[in-house]
Design an enzyme around this catalytic site. Structure first.
Site, PDB file in Angstrom:
ATOM      1  N   ASN A   1      21.325  21.771  17.822  1.00  0.00           N
ATOM      2  CA  ASN A   1      21.388  22.901  18.757  1.00  0.00           C
ATOM      3  C   ASN A   1      22.706  22.826  19.533  1.00  0.00           C
ATOM      4  O   ASN A   1      22.870  21.958  20.385  1.00  0.00           O
ATOM      5  CB  ASN A   1      20.183  22.804  19.708  1.00  0.00           C
ATOM      6  CG  ASN A   1      20.148  23.916  20.734  1.00  0.00           C
ATOM      7  OD1 ASN A   1      21.118  24.638  20.907  1.00  0.00           O
ATOM      8  ND2 ASN A   1      19.028  24.034  21.432  1.00  0.00           N
TER       9      ASN A   1
ATOM     10  N   CYS B   1      21.699  28.961  26.090  1.00  0.00           N
ATOM     11  CA  CYS B   1      21.615  29.228  24.646  1.00  0.00           C
ATOM     12  C   CYS B   1      21.620  30.720  24.318  1.00  0.00           C
ATOM     13  O   CYS B   1      21.872  31.101  23.171  1.00  0.00           O
ATOM     14  CB  CYS B   1      20.362  28.589  24.065  1.00  0.00           C
ATOM     15  SG  CYS B   1      20.260  26.825  24.362  1.00  0.00           S
TER      16      CYS B   1
ATOM     17  N   HIS C   1      18.998  31.995  17.422  1.00  0.00           N
ATOM     18  CA  HIS C   1      19.491  30.762  18.029  1.00  0.00           C
ATOM     19  C   HIS C   1      18.852  29.570  17.306  1.00  0.00           C
ATOM     20  O   HIS C   1      17.637  29.535  17.085  1.00  0.00           O
ATOM     21  CB  HIS C   1      19.117  30.751  19.520  1.00  0.00           C
ATOM     22  CG  HIS C   1      19.316  29.427  20.168  1.00  0.00           C
ATOM     23  ND1 HIS C   1      20.502  28.728  20.067  1.00  0.00           N
ATOM     24  CD2 HIS C   1      18.496  28.661  20.927  1.00  0.00           C
ATOM     25  CE1 HIS C   1      20.380  27.591  20.735  1.00  0.00           C
ATOM     26  NE2 HIS C   1      19.188  27.520  21.258  1.00  0.00           N
TER      27      HIS C   1
HETATM   28  N1  ACO Z   1      11.296  10.271  18.551  1.00  0.00           N
HETATM   29  C1  ACO Z   1      10.045   9.779  18.387  1.00  0.00           C
HETATM   30  N2  ACO Z   1       8.996  10.124  19.166  1.00  0.00           N
HETATM   31  C2  ACO Z   1       9.236  11.013  20.137  1.00  0.00           C
HETATM   32  C3  ACO Z   1      10.502  11.555  20.381  1.00  0.00           C
HETATM   33  C4  ACO Z   1      11.555  11.149  19.534  1.00  0.00           C
HETATM   34  N3  ACO Z   1      12.804  11.618  19.670  1.00  0.00           N
HETATM   35  N4  ACO Z   1      10.428  12.419  21.410  1.00  0.00           N
HETATM   36  C5  ACO Z   1       9.160  12.419  21.829  1.00  0.00           C
HETATM   37  N5  ACO Z   1       8.447  11.559  21.068  1.00  0.00           N
HETATM   38  C6  ACO Z   1       7.019  11.240  21.161  1.00  0.00           C
HETATM   39  C7  ACO Z   1       6.456  11.559  22.523  1.00  0.00           C
HETATM   40  O1  ACO Z   1       6.680  10.492  23.428  1.00  0.00           O
HETATM   41  C8  ACO Z   1       5.000  11.749  22.202  1.00  0.00           C
HETATM   42  O2  ACO Z   1       4.388  10.487  22.045  1.00  0.00           O
HETATM   43  P1  ACO Z   1       2.876  10.232  22.570  1.00  0.00           P
HETATM   44  O3  ACO Z   1       2.029  11.166  21.732  1.00  0.00           O
HETATM   45  O4  ACO Z   1       2.674   8.800  22.271  1.00  0.00           O
HETATM   46  O5  ACO Z   1       2.903  10.590  24.006  1.00  0.00           O
HETATM   47  C9  ACO Z   1       5.029  12.416  20.827  1.00  0.00           C
HETATM   48  O6  ACO Z   1       6.311  12.084  20.258  1.00  0.00           O
HETATM   49  C10 ACO Z   1       4.886  13.920  20.870  1.00  0.00           C
HETATM   50  O7  ACO Z   1       5.765  14.430  21.869  1.00  0.00           O
HETATM   51  P2  ACO Z   1       5.850  15.954  22.191  1.00  0.00           P
HETATM   52  O8  ACO Z   1       6.840  16.166  23.281  1.00  0.00           O
HETATM   53  O9  ACO Z   1       4.473  16.486  22.361  1.00  0.00           O
HETATM   54  O10 ACO Z   1       6.444  16.497  20.803  1.00  0.00           O
HETATM   55  P3  ACO Z   1       6.610  17.974  20.313  1.00  0.00           P
HETATM   56  O11 ACO Z   1       5.880  18.154  19.049  1.00  0.00           O
HETATM   57  O12 ACO Z   1       6.352  18.962  21.411  1.00  0.00           O
HETATM   58  O13 ACO Z   1       8.140  18.025  19.945  1.00  0.00           O
HETATM   59  C11 ACO Z   1      10.174  18.924  20.830  1.00  0.00           C
HETATM   60  C12 ACO Z   1       9.105  17.863  20.968  1.00  0.00           C
HETATM   61  C13 ACO Z   1      10.865  18.707  19.481  1.00  0.00           C
HETATM   62  C14 ACO Z   1      11.176  18.774  21.943  1.00  0.00           C
HETATM   63  C15 ACO Z   1       9.490  20.307  20.861  1.00  0.00           C
HETATM   64  O14 ACO Z   1       8.673  20.422  21.998  1.00  0.00           O
HETATM   65  C16 ACO Z   1      10.492  21.404  20.878  1.00  0.00           C
HETATM   66  O15 ACO Z   1      11.238  21.600  19.947  1.00  0.00           O
HETATM   67  N6  ACO Z   1      10.515  22.214  21.925  1.00  0.00           N
HETATM   68  C17 ACO Z   1      11.452  23.290  22.031  1.00  0.00           C
HETATM   69  C18 ACO Z   1      12.514  22.865  22.942  1.00  0.00           C
HETATM   70  C19 ACO Z   1      13.893  23.151  22.440  1.00  0.00           C
HETATM   71  O16 ACO Z   1      14.153  23.474  21.316  1.00  0.00           O
HETATM   72  N7  ACO Z   1      14.788  22.993  23.339  1.00  0.00           N
HETATM   73  C20 ACO Z   1      16.151  23.133  23.020  1.00  0.00           C
HETATM   74  C21 ACO Z   1      16.878  23.586  24.212  1.00  0.00           C
HETATM   75  S1  ACO Z   1      16.360  25.118  24.711  1.00  0.00           S
HETATM   76  C22 ACO Z   1      16.810  26.154  23.651  1.00  0.00           C
HETATM   77  O17 ACO Z   1      17.743  25.970  22.931  1.00  0.00           O
HETATM   78  C23 ACO Z   1      16.030  27.294  23.634  1.00  0.00           C
END
Ligand code: ACO
Length: 319
Positions: free
Chosen positions: A276, A111, A246
């Site tokens: 993304n 990215c 980004h």
């Molecule tokens: N739909 C519904 N529920 C979901 C989903 C989904 N798609 N994905 C995860 N969950 C659930 C999980 O299972 C968890 O359930 P639980 O509490 O029963 O265990 C709950 O939602 C919370 O999950 P988390 O992983 O803690 O959610 P979080 O708030 O951290 O959000 C996310 C996840 C959106 C991926 C976040 O961590 C994030 O944006 N991280 C940055 C990563 C990123 O942007 N990466 C892109 C590639 S890298 C880059 O471009 C830099």
């Protein structure tokens, strides 16, 4: 000499997959995806390859610039999802746009790739090596994601963006870049088994991500590198007209704006529409803003990319 952007272009595949479409593939829903990421839909390649999308974006940038493709001396293409390992996608673009005098190579920093390619182009131009450089970010993330993993497949889309740089006298460009290979396992992508979005998944391949680790990394390191570039430039946050980050997640961008105590209105976003697109997010957004007339000559722009590696980079320049 500095590289002034004299043309921008972008391309996304026409096929759109919204959050409701995704909810038919994995256990998720529109409200969860919007609240946690800001993403509403993504464009997904069907027949379109990474190099095809890159060439379409490049053609649009060249057309806008009015420059003859034969004048282009270098093509830098940031991607981590080219359909071929070699020849590089930059050479495919060279062929497609008739840039017969250009050298070209690909650059892979996930990215962060476009910002690093942009910085590389600026370094070549300021060293007097090249005058006309085409910088492209293009990715087909749909070919890398595991379409049964709701933690990652909701995040990504496909697309390409390009900027044509021409050497001119102008305000200096300031840049910084960092990597932390120790934290690489937080975000990995395998290339052994590339498959389309509709094919059966193989959990040994594809993108693996510790979402919270990537989130924390981004909200800490992006403000730091922006401050680092401002210090190099001897300027202040208030002087910056626009921060083109980004487009991974609106919550990351909002957290960065908050840490910098800067109005969120200076952080344009388009991830609701495109999700993304990895190396393509920054040039896609630049092209969108340029074509909407939202960029004026002399404005100070800060680009910042972050992603797998882990890598992060930033660049301050005048539009
Ligand atoms: N739909 C519904 N529920 C979901 C989903 C989904 N798609 N994905 C995860 N969950 C659930 C999980 O299972 C968890 O359930 P639980 O509490 O029963 O265990 C709950 O939602 C919370 O999950 P988390 O992983 O803690 O959610 P979080 O708030 O951290 O959000 C996310 C996840 C959106 C991926 C976040 O961590 C994030 O944006 N991280 C940055 C990563 C990123 O942007 N990466 C892109 C590639 S890298 C880059 O471009 C830099």
């Amino acid at each position: 000499m500095v590289g002034k952007i004299c043309g921008t272009g972008s391309y996304v595949p026409p096929r759109v997959m919204d959050n409701d479409d995704l909810a038919k593939l994995v256990d998720t829903n529109d409200a969860w995806i919007r609240e946690r990421t800001g993403i509403g839909k993504r464009h997904i390649a069907e027949e379109e390859t990474t190099s095809f999308m890159a060439a379409q974006a490049a053609l649009r940038a060249v057309e806008q610039s009015g420059i003859d493709p034969e004048e282009i001396e270098l093509i830098l293409l940031a991607t981590s999802s080219s359909e071929m390992i070699f020849p590089c996608a930059a050479c495919e673009v060279q062929k497609a746009i008739g840039a017969v005098n250009a050298a070209g190579y690909d650059l892979n920093a996930a990215c962060t790739g476009f910002v690093l390619a942009f910085n590389t182009a600026q370094a070549y131009i300021s060293a007097g090596i090249y005058k006309t450089v085409l910088v492209i970010g293009a990715d087909s993330m749909s070919s890398l994601v595991d379409w049964t993993d709701r933690g990652t497949c909701i995040l990504f889309g496909d697309g390409a963006g390009a900027a044509l740089l021409r050497a001119e006298e102008g305000a200096p460009v300031y840049m910084a870049a960092h990597s932390d290979g120790e934290k690489g396992p937080a975000l990995t992508g395998m290339s052994r088994h590339r498959k389309g979005w509709a094919e059966e998944s193989d959990n040994e391949s594809y993108i693996h991500m510790d979402g919270q680790a990537v989130f924390k990394f981004a909200v800490r390191k992006v403000p730091e590198i922006i401050e680092e570039v401002l210090e190099k430039a001897g300027t202040d946050l208030k002087e910056i007209d626009c921060f083109v980050l980004h487009q991974a997640n609106c919550r990351i961008i909002e957290a960065v704006a908050k840490r910098l105590e800067t109005d969120i209105g200076k952080f344009p976003m388009n991830l609701e529409e495109y999700a993304n697109t990895s190396a393509a997010t920054v040039p896609l957004l630049l092209d969108e803003m340029n074509r909407k007339g939202r960029l004026q000559r002399g404005q100070k722009l800060m680009l910042a990319g972050f992603g797998a590696g882990l890598t992060w980079a930033a660049c301050l320049f005048e539009w």
